[in-house]
Motif scaffolding. Structure first.
Motif, short mmCIF file in Angstrom:
data_model
loop_
_atom_site.label_atom_id
_atom_site.label_comp_id
_atom_site.label_asym_id
_atom_site.label_seq_id
_atom_site.Cartn_x
_atom_site.Cartn_y
_atom_site.Cartn_z
N ALA A 383 0.84 -1.21 0.00
CA ALA A 383 0.00 0.00 0.00
C ALA A 383 0.87 1.25 0.00
O ALA A 383 0.57 2.22 -0.70
CB ALA A 383 -0.94 -0.01 1.21
N LEU A 393 -2.28 -0.71 -7.33
CA LEU A 393 -1.79 -1.89 -6.63
C LEU A 393 -1.36 -3.00 -7.58
O LEU A 393 -0.37 -3.68 -7.35
CB LEU A 393 -2.87 -2.44 -5.68
CG LEU A 393 -3.15 -1.54 -4.48
CD1 LEU A 393 -4.46 -1.96 -3.81
CD2 LEU A 393 -2.01 -1.61 -3.48
N ALA B 68 -10.13 13.99 3.56
CA ALA B 68 -8.71 14.15 3.90
C ALA B 68 -8.31 15.61 3.97
O ALA B 68 -8.96 16.49 3.38
CB ALA B 68 -7.85 13.42 2.88
N SER C 55 -8.01 -1.33 -3.08
CA SER C 55 -8.47 -2.31 -2.10
C SER C 55 -7.54 -2.36 -0.88
O SER C 55 -7.90 -2.91 0.16
CB SER C 55 -8.58 -3.69 -2.73
OG SER C 55 -7.31 -4.10 -3.21
N LEU C 56 -6.34 -1.80 -1.03
CA LEU C 56 -5.39 -1.73 0.09
C LEU C 56 -4.96 -0.28 0.23
O LEU C 56 -4.53 0.33 -0.75
CB LEU C 56 -4.12 -2.51 -0.28
CG LEU C 56 -3.80 -3.86 0.27
CD1 LEU C 56 -2.40 -4.25 -0.17
CD2 LEU C 56 -3.88 -3.90 1.79
N ALA C 57 -5.06 0.27 1.42
CA ALA C 57 -4.66 1.67 1.60
C ALA C 57 -3.64 1.78 2.72
O ALA C 57 -3.70 1.06 3.70
CB ALA C 57 -5.88 2.52 1.91
N ASP C 58 -2.73 2.71 2.55
CA ASP C 58 -1.61 2.90 3.47
C ASP C 58 -2.02 3.88 4.58
O ASP C 58 -2.04 5.08 4.35
CB ASP C 58 -0.44 3.45 2.64
CG ASP C 58 0.79 3.74 3.48
OD1 ASP C 58 1.54 4.65 3.09
OD2 ASP C 58 0.99 3.06 4.49
N ASN C 59 -2.43 3.36 5.73
CA ASN C 59 -2.73 4.20 6.89
C ASN C 59 -3.98 5.08 6.80
O ASN C 59 -4.30 5.75 7.74
CB ASN C 59 -1.55 5.09 7.28
CG ASN C 59 -0.48 4.28 7.96
OD1 ASN C 59 -0.78 3.28 8.60
ND2 ASN C 59 0.76 4.68 7.82
N HIS C 61 -4.93 7.94 5.70
CA HIS C 61 -4.99 9.40 5.88
C HIS C 61 -5.60 10.11 4.69
O HIS C 61 -6.27 11.13 4.86
CB HIS C 61 -3.58 9.98 6.10
CG HIS C 61 -2.97 9.54 7.38
ND1 HIS C 61 -1.61 9.45 7.56
CD2 HIS C 61 -3.53 9.17 8.54
CE1 HIS C 61 -1.37 9.02 8.79
NE2 HIS C 61 -2.51 8.85 9.41
N ALA C 62 -5.32 9.62 3.48
CA ALA C 62 -5.81 10.31 2.28
C ALA C 62 -5.94 9.26 1.18
O ALA C 62 -5.03 9.05 0.40
CB ALA C 62 -4.83 11.40 1.85
N VAL C 138 -12.23 -1.77 1.65
CA VAL C 138 -10.84 -1.31 1.69
C VAL C 138 -10.15 -1.92 2.90
O VAL C 138 -10.69 -1.87 4.00
CB VAL C 138 -10.76 0.23 1.82
CG1 VAL C 138 -9.31 0.70 1.69
CG2 VAL C 138 -11.64 0.91 0.79
N VAL C 139 -9.00 -2.50 2.68
CA VAL C 139 -8.16 -2.94 3.79
C VAL C 139 -7.20 -1.79 4.08
O VAL C 139 -6.43 -1.40 3.21
CB VAL C 139 -7.37 -4.21 3.43
CG1 VAL C 139 -6.35 -4.53 4.53
CG2 VAL C 139 -8.31 -5.37 3.22
N THR C 141 -4.07 -0.72 6.10
CA THR C 141 -3.02 -1.33 6.91
C THR C 141 -2.80 -0.41 8.10
O THR C 141 -2.32 0.70 7.98
CB THR C 141 -1.74 -1.53 6.09
OG1 THR C 141 -1.33 -0.30 5.52
CG2 THR C 141 -2.00 -2.54 4.99
#
Lengths: 737, 107, 149
Positions: A383, A393, B68, C55-59, C61-62, C138-139, C141
């Protein structure tokens, strides 16, 4: 030997084939990402060289090799071997034929998260996946058996299986996994409801201290950690972020280093960091040292450990704490008690200090982003890579390397991946390896939060505990990393280990009047989870103070605790087991004293008894430490003992030496001369007692570290007659010998 | 970035559907964060973003802490007449902002 | 082959329900009360609304999000409102968008904050009074909250 990165990075055709075959076969049943059984991949997934993917967890080769797929990260904690044992147990293969393979996060994404959650932390690697991986092994066994039954045209119920050999007693026929795997892979997976897992009492592979599967290549030089990676045409980057957290990069003068051999560029990484890229890391690092950089350190430049300590101290008596535990009326009970005991404890910021510093290698092209990285959460790395590169992705891939230390640093915080991408974008198509120097690693951690604790206890005339009030004042991890997780202003995470109800971290004492509070006092220093997270300092506060109270009551510390633990049989069980093994109460050689502690975390119960002597000048010798752990089911007792021993090494280093202080806003202890690690000669004899209650799944990676410091501190208290209320010991006049 | 930006083509044909992008510089303080004294930092987010084209509202978003920081919106508008796009927003503290852009519409 | 037939699970809707014990169990739908307040109790049909989100997002925030509703966006037939709902955020209504025939296309992109792995749902109200929905998973992380139990 685990075939991971070497094969995946170099054997591109096989990797494409695995993903391609999944796509061609329709990717199997869409089970929804929340339920990662992977049992339902319907079509034959033929992997290279005639091997058959029976299901996503098990690949069987014609030569009988069983390749077990491991989704979680291996960072020395042994989860890879433990998970393989659990799968192999249900699979009924020959353990000698087992090897492992790790799907990449990209493969997990392409196959609709068939392997589920890859994150590895919170001591959940085994307990969080045991159910579905065991079912995966069992399902593969059922399909292999069915394939043989079909071949022989007999009912599956008449077919037996053991050690990879399938037999039909009635007709005297037998075959092996390797011979029927191809046919098995074409079968439809069994209904998960029909899958019966073995009773752990019948385990033959799991539950045994089998040797780890991944030791050999650490000894023969074959293992490639991410920091060892060499790729053709690779460039190297050294990075420096503003030494004061919250400060900014103003400018740097690239011209001053332009002529240096091998130096390519100086790159602005983000608002607060600059990197130098060169053809070797040494050239990058020395170029960075020679690069003139102007920082705007910002208002935090005036921060110091002294100011932070004052700030925390204020929280010990302020009005804004919330009560995490409140039963009876502790203040009143203490007020009216025959005897009062009061103490203030403090613990510092700690660094993760992973032996392998933060690093990653990134290659970015117009339509592909790749990162080679040691990570506790491959999907978080994926991610982060997608987010930072701007590529979707399915155009990103992560090659997970086993970690040279994780301890919570390499999970949710993927800052080095963001940095690596920012640098690699300047060199399209070229792999750029970013490695943090040790100084950079020490200076830019997400530290174990600093805190203090004021504890007051009231004793009745007969020495019984009538009231206990504990107030923790310190920095909050959630406030820094995930503030929305704090509900109603109550940050219960910082009171880990003090919970009332059964769960991951229940307090093992029943106290009639109990008040435990937390006052949040934050700083400019980033904080995060460190092995054991908040159980570390919370165990020091509770267990060291409990000894002070026991002594004030004139009672043996073990007896004092037992009287409070009648309602907590599992906590009491490990305490008794450690005490029995250590011979608590039996005579010791002159000058040797015992201390004990018990605490719960990560679903497991731990207790420790330390044997310590203290010389006239404060020289501490830790002779022996007995640790009892009840983790419920024990998958590999040898590995549990290894984790316990590792927790003692990590825990004692922190106890004797661990602190990162702040001066002029910056972190001060930047290498191992000032942030020391325990030497081999100082390591005590460690004895592990596994208390087997079998009826639950508890973690192993973190629970026991919480009892290391308090048991040693309590032994020092016994030796000197004085409690130690502040860590590290080096600041209290103690050295370790 | 100045306090806001409105981006759209400078010119379009009548009837053409044009893409409009707006971005507002705003921290979108969620009301969940804590300061160093452990006190909640009060919520202050942009609550309403409105776009008018030649005086008529063509887009409105009621927003909150789930959007955001530095809110970004992209939407579409049919170019019908030369004129002005005006973006306006307001936040919890009552601060208002405005930004304009021109659109020339040809036959 | 009786044994194989016994053995083979029925693949299809029934088995899908069996294979998804977590989703098939009777958990109260977190969206239901929010949907009701948006629609006034009117029925919502699944379709016409798509959410494009990684489908995967980093933290979280945005996280970039694209909402599309199939509509000609004419005076007679257009999208009037779209509300965006979150399953796990502390404030479940992320935003409500107002559109009309002057938009020409019912498509909005923005960036959202997500608090943990979850489902997002968008509900569109059309000019004919009907409601349509679409959702996406959305997963996110998370930043290592694994010691929270």
């Amino acid at each position: 030997m685990n075939k991971t990165i070497r094969d995946q990075a170099t054997n591109l055709s096989r990797r494409r084939f695995i993903i391609g075959s999944a796509a061609a076969a329709g990717g199997g049943l869409a089970l929804g990402f929340k339920v990662p059984s992977g049992i339902g991949t319907a079509a034959a997934q033929t992997v290279a060289n005639g091997a058959a993917e029976v299901n996503v967890w098990v690949v069987v080769k014609p030569d009988e090799t069983c390749v077990i797929r491991i989704a979680r990260s291996e960072m020395g904690q042994g989860t890879l071997t433990g998970l393989a044992q659990l799968v192999a147990e249900e699979l009924e293969c020959d353990w000698k034929n087992v090897t492992t393979e790790s799907p990449t996060p990209g493969q997990n994404h392409a196959r609709k998260r068939a392997w589920g959650d890859m994150s590895t932390g919170g001591s959940r690697g085994i307990r969080g996946s045991q159910d579905y991986v065991r079912k995966g092994g069992a399902a593969a066994r059922m399909m292999l058996v069915q394939a043989a039954a079909d071949l022989w045209q007999v009912p599956a119920g008449e077919v037996g299986v053991a050690n990879g050999v399938i037999t039909h007693a009635g007709s005297g026929r037998s075959t092996t996994f390797g011979k029927v795997a191809g046919a098995a892979a074409k079968l439809t997976a069994p209904d998960p409801k029909s899958i019966q897992l073995k009773d752990p009492k019948d385990w033959k592979i799991a539950g045994k201290a089998v040797k780890r599967l991944d030791t050999a290549d650490k000894l023969n030089g074959e293992k490639i950690y991410a920091i060892d990676l060499k790729l053709p045409g690779m460039l190297h980057a050294a990075i420096k972020a503003c030494p004061v957290f919250g400060g900014k990069l103003v400018s740097f003068d690239e011209a001053k280093i332009a002529g240096r051999p091998g130096v390519r560029r100086a790159v602005k990484v983000d608002d607060s960091a600059v990197a130098v890229v060169a053809d070797t890391w040494w050239r990058a690092k020395s170029g960075l040292e020679a690069l003139p950089i102007v920082w705007d350190e910002g208002p935090n430049a005036s921060q110091s450990s002294a100011l932070i300590a004052e700030h925390l101290k204020q929280g010990l008596t302020a009005n804004d704490a919330f009560a995490g535990r409140q039963e009876g009326d502790a203040l009143k009970a203490i007020e009216g008690a025959a005897k009062k005991i009061e103490a203030v404890y403090s613990t510092p910021f700690l660094a993760h200090a992973t032996m392998e510093p933060m690093n990653c290698t990134v290659r970015i092209t117009a339509d592909k982003a790749e990162v080679w990285v040691p990570t506790q959460n491959g999907e978080a790395s994926l991610a982060a890579l997608s987010n930072a590169s701007g590529l979707p992705l399915d155009k990103c891939e992560v090659y997970k390397h086993d970690l040279g230390g994780g301890f919570g640093r390499r999970g949710g915080t993927q800052d080095y991946v963001h940095q690596g991408v920012a640098i690699a974008k300047q060199f399209p198509g070229v792999p750029v390896k970013l490695v943090w120097s040790r100084e950079e690693d020490q200076a830019h951690d997400f530290y174990r939060p600093i805190s203090q604790c004021r504890l007051v206890a009231g004793l009745a005339a007969d020495g019984k505990l009538v009231g206990l009030h504990a107030r923790v004042s310190g920095q909050s991890i959630n406030a820094y990393l995930n503030p929305a997780a704090i509900k109603d202003g109550k940050d219960v995470r910082q009171l880990q280990g003090y919970a009332k109800d059964p769960g991951d971290a229940q307090l093992g004492y029943t106290v009639p009047n109990l008040l435990i509070e937390y006052a949040m006092r934050n700083t400019h220093v980033p904080v995060g989870p460190w092995r054991g997270v908040n159980t570390n300092q919370n165990a020091v506060y509770m267990e060291c103070f409990m000894d002070e109270v026991a002594r004030a009551a004139g009672t043996d510390p073990l007896e004092f605790r037992r009287a409070l633990m009648q309602g907590h049989p599992k906590h009491l069980g490990v305490l008794n087991a450690a005490a029995a093994k250590a011979g608590w109460g039996t005579p010791l050689p002159a000058g040797v004293h015992r201390g004990l502690a018990q605490f719960m975390g990560y679903g497991s119960y731990s207790a420790a008894v330390a044997e310590v002597s203290v010389g006239n000048k404060g020289e501490v010798k830790v002779h022996r430490i007995v640790i009892a752990i009840d983790c419920g089911h024990a998958v590999n007792p040898g590995q549990i003992a290894a984790q316990v021993e590792g927790s003692v090494a990590y825990g004692l280093s922190a106890t004797f030496y661990g602190e990162v202080t702040v001066e002029k806003g910056r972190m001060t202890e930047l290498n191992f001369h000032t942030y020391q690690i325990l030497r081999l000669a100082s390591m005590p004899k460690v004895e592990t007692v596994i208390v087997p209650t079998h009826d639950f799944w508890g973690g192993v990676g973190e629970p026991t570290i919480s009892v290391v410091a308090p048991s040693v501190l309590n032994a020092i208290h016994a030796a000197t007659g004085k409690p130690v209320r502040s860590l590290p010991l080096k600041n209290q006049g103690f050295t370790v010998v | 970035m100045a306090l806001a930006r409105v981006q759209l083509p400078a010119a379009a044909k009548r009837g053409e559907v044009v893409e409009v992008r707006v971005a507002i510089k705003h921290a979108m303080e969620t009301g969940f964060r804590f300061d160093n004294d452990g006190r909640v930092i009060p919520r202050n987010v942009v609550t309403s973003i409105v776009c008018r084209y030649n005086g008529d509202e063509v887009f409105r978003a009621e927003t909150g802490s789930g959007i955001a920081a530095n809110p970004y919106m992209q939407f579409y508008v049919v170019a019908d007449a030369t004129g002005e796009f005006v973006l306006e927003w307001i936040d919890d503290a009552g601060e208002r902002g405005m930004e304009r852009a021109a659109l020339t519409v040809t036959a | 082959m009786p044994s194989r037939r016994q053995f083979v699970a029925a693949i299809g809707g029934l088995a899908a329900a069996q294979l998804l014990p977590a989703l098939a169990s009777a958990q109260p739908d977190p969206f239901a009360p929010l949907i009701a307040s948006f629609t006034g109790g009117a029925p919502v049909r699944q379709g016409r609304v798509t959410l494009d989100i990684p489908s995967l997002a980093d933290n979280g925030h945005a996280v970039p999000l694209l909402i599309k509703v199939e509509s000609v966006m004419s005076a007679a037939d257009h999208v009037r409102r779209i509300t965006l709902l979150s399953e796990k955020n502390p404030r479940p209504v992320i935003a409500t968008f107002h559109l009309g025939p002057r938009n020409g296309r019912a498509q909005i992109a923005t960036r959202v904050r997500l608090n943990g792995a979850q489902r997002l749902m968008a509900i569109a109200q059309l000019s004919d009074g009907t409601f349509w929905s679409g959702s996406a998973e959305v997963v996110v992380t998370t930043t290592a909250c694994l010691d929270d139990s």
